[in-house]
Enzyme design. Structure first.
Site, PDB file in Angstrom:
ATOM      1  N   ALA A 167       0.827  -1.207   0.000  1.00  0.00           N
ATOM      2  CA  ALA A 167       0.000   0.000   0.000  1.00  0.00           C
ATOM      3  C   ALA A 167       0.861   1.258   0.000  1.00  0.00           C
ATOM      4  O   ALA A 167       0.543   2.240  -0.684  1.00  0.00           O
ATOM      5  CB  ALA A 167      -0.939  -0.004   1.199  1.00  0.00           C
ATOM      6  N   ASP A 168       1.947   1.246   0.754  1.00  0.00           N
ATOM      7  CA  ASP A 168       2.846   2.398   0.771  1.00  0.00           C
ATOM      8  C   ASP A 168       3.459   2.631  -0.605  1.00  0.00           C
ATOM      9  O   ASP A 168       3.583   3.770  -1.056  1.00  0.00           O
ATOM     10  CB  ASP A 168       3.956   2.190   1.804  1.00  0.00           C
ATOM     11  CG  ASP A 168       3.492   2.507   3.213  1.00  0.00           C
ATOM     12  OD1 ASP A 168       3.123   3.665   3.458  1.00  0.00           O
ATOM     13  OD2 ASP A 168       3.513   1.616   4.067  1.00  0.00           O
TER      14      ASP A 168
END
Length: 396
Positions: A167-168
């Site tokens: 997600a990052d």
């Protein structure tokens, strides 16, 4: 050759990992990036993951192409230093919990009074507003709450999180793209500076594809299917006779038909359900048995060669050692070599995308904490005595 972002000044006041990686992407293409770290704490990436000879490897990559400055933004004098720097800054990237910068006297309104053309990218798990906005969070929670973990893993197993910052990473690429969009609006269409509100969870919703529409229109909730797809089959990983694993995908109808002919099951092509990806997905057991048994009887090289002759899509399942040795990645220098003052030559992924006229580059690896503090503050007009006083107060 000039870099495409030469002249764009970026302040990276973010930590772990989306904001800093967005700044790294901009730096790879020539932006002048200044990394701000707390004088006592530094960026947590410096202590994240393995190190060699005291050099943190995560930081060596994440901190590349950045000048490093120690500055306590929560200190009134530290905020004043930042305000001076903002006068000549194009982009500020931050990921403090919503309300933190405002508490330090650094609200977007205040910053835009100083520099109306400033682009402020605010990267948080849930965004700047909403009932969860002030909660602490990380990319892991975005992977859980976006629906990603719920559809990942075996049908009879638990929801599965990725073993890396998925997600990052997606949020970082999205943030860099959002910044470029805002810069284009500013510099080409003469728009003022603006605030980018990037919630890490939201790009995850986008990359999960049509789940939202399917639920909205059909009321269907996607379930875990392991390596299978709900949209087509055969699509899975299969083990060869010599113990290797390969992955195949048949998203295109023509490819699915070629695979069936290759594995000696052409009669399946004539089944009514074979004509659509969804129909094939509903009969994945039959197709997996046909493909899997054929692959299991042959070694990996034979399987790959035969699939390539048939013009059917296949790829080996690699670990990073395989990536290093693969001729395709070698030819493209996908994992490139940079020079680190302590480690010497180091291998890391190169710039994210290739531009034929203005390519990106790794000019230097992550620098020691605060290495550029004196130079940057001197450029802002702080003389040696003033810098010594700020250092004594813990501001820098």
């Amino acid at each position: 050759m000039r870099s495409p972002l030469e002249g764009v000044r970026v302040i990276d006041a973010s930590t772990l990992f989306a904001g800093p990686l967005a700044a790294t992407i901009l730096g790879d293409y020539g932006a002048d990036v200044t990394k701000i770290e707390h004088p006592a704490k530094g960026d947590p990436a410096r202590g994240h993951g393995p190190s060699k000879d005291g050099v943190p490897l995560w930081w060596t990559m994440l901190g590349r192409n950045k000048h490093t400055v120690n500055l306590n933004l929560s200190h009134e004098k530290g905020a004043e230093v930042l305000k001076k720097a903002l006068k000549r800054t194009d982009v500020l990237i931050e990921n403090f919990r919503p309300g933190t910068l405002e508490r330090w006297g650094l609200s977007p309104e205040t910053m835009h009074e100083i520099n109306p053309k400033l682009i402020i990218a605010r990267v948080t798990t849930y965004g700047q507003f909403g009932p969860y906005s002030k909660r602490p969070g990380f990319g892991t929670l975005a992977e859980a709450m976006s629906g990603f973990a719920a559809i990942t893993g075996d049908p009879d197993g638990p929801p599965t999180l990725p073993p890396f910052g998925l997600a990052d990473g997606i949020a970082a690429i999205t943030t860099a793209q959002a910044i470029m969009t805002a810069l284009y609006a500013r510099d080409v269409h003469d728009k003022p500076g603006q605030v980018i509100d990037l919630a890490i969870v939201e790009p995850m919703l986008t990359v999960l594809g049509m789940q939202a529409m399917v639920y909205d229109q059909l009321g269907q909730v996607q379930r875990r299917t392991g390596n299978r797809s709900v949209n087509n089959a055969p699509r899975n990983t299969y083990q060869t006779a010599d113990g290797r694993w390969v992955a195949i995908s048949t998203s295109a109808q023509a490819i699915a038909e070629r695979v069936m002919r290759l594995v000696g099951r052409p009669e399946l092509i004539d089944e009514p359900w074979f004509a659509t990806g969804v129909g094939r997905a509903a009969h994945a057991d039959v197709l997996d048995e046909a493909v899997g048994s054929w692959i299991a009887a042959r070694d990996a090289k034979t399987v790959t060669d035969e699939f390539e002759k048939a013009q059917a899509a296949i790829g080996p399942v690699y670990d990073i050692a395989d990536v290093f040795a693969d001729p395709q990645f070698i030819a493209r220098d996908s994992v490139t070599t940079a020079h680190d003052p302590t480690l010497g030559p180091v291998r890391m992924p190169g710039p994210l995308y290739r531009l034929s006229q203005t390519p990106g580059s790794i000019r230097w690896t992550g620098r020691p904490r605060g290495a550029d503090t004196d130079d940057v503050l001197a450029g802002l007009g702080y003389d040696e005595q003033e810098r010594a006083a700020l250092r004594a107060e813990g501001v820098i």
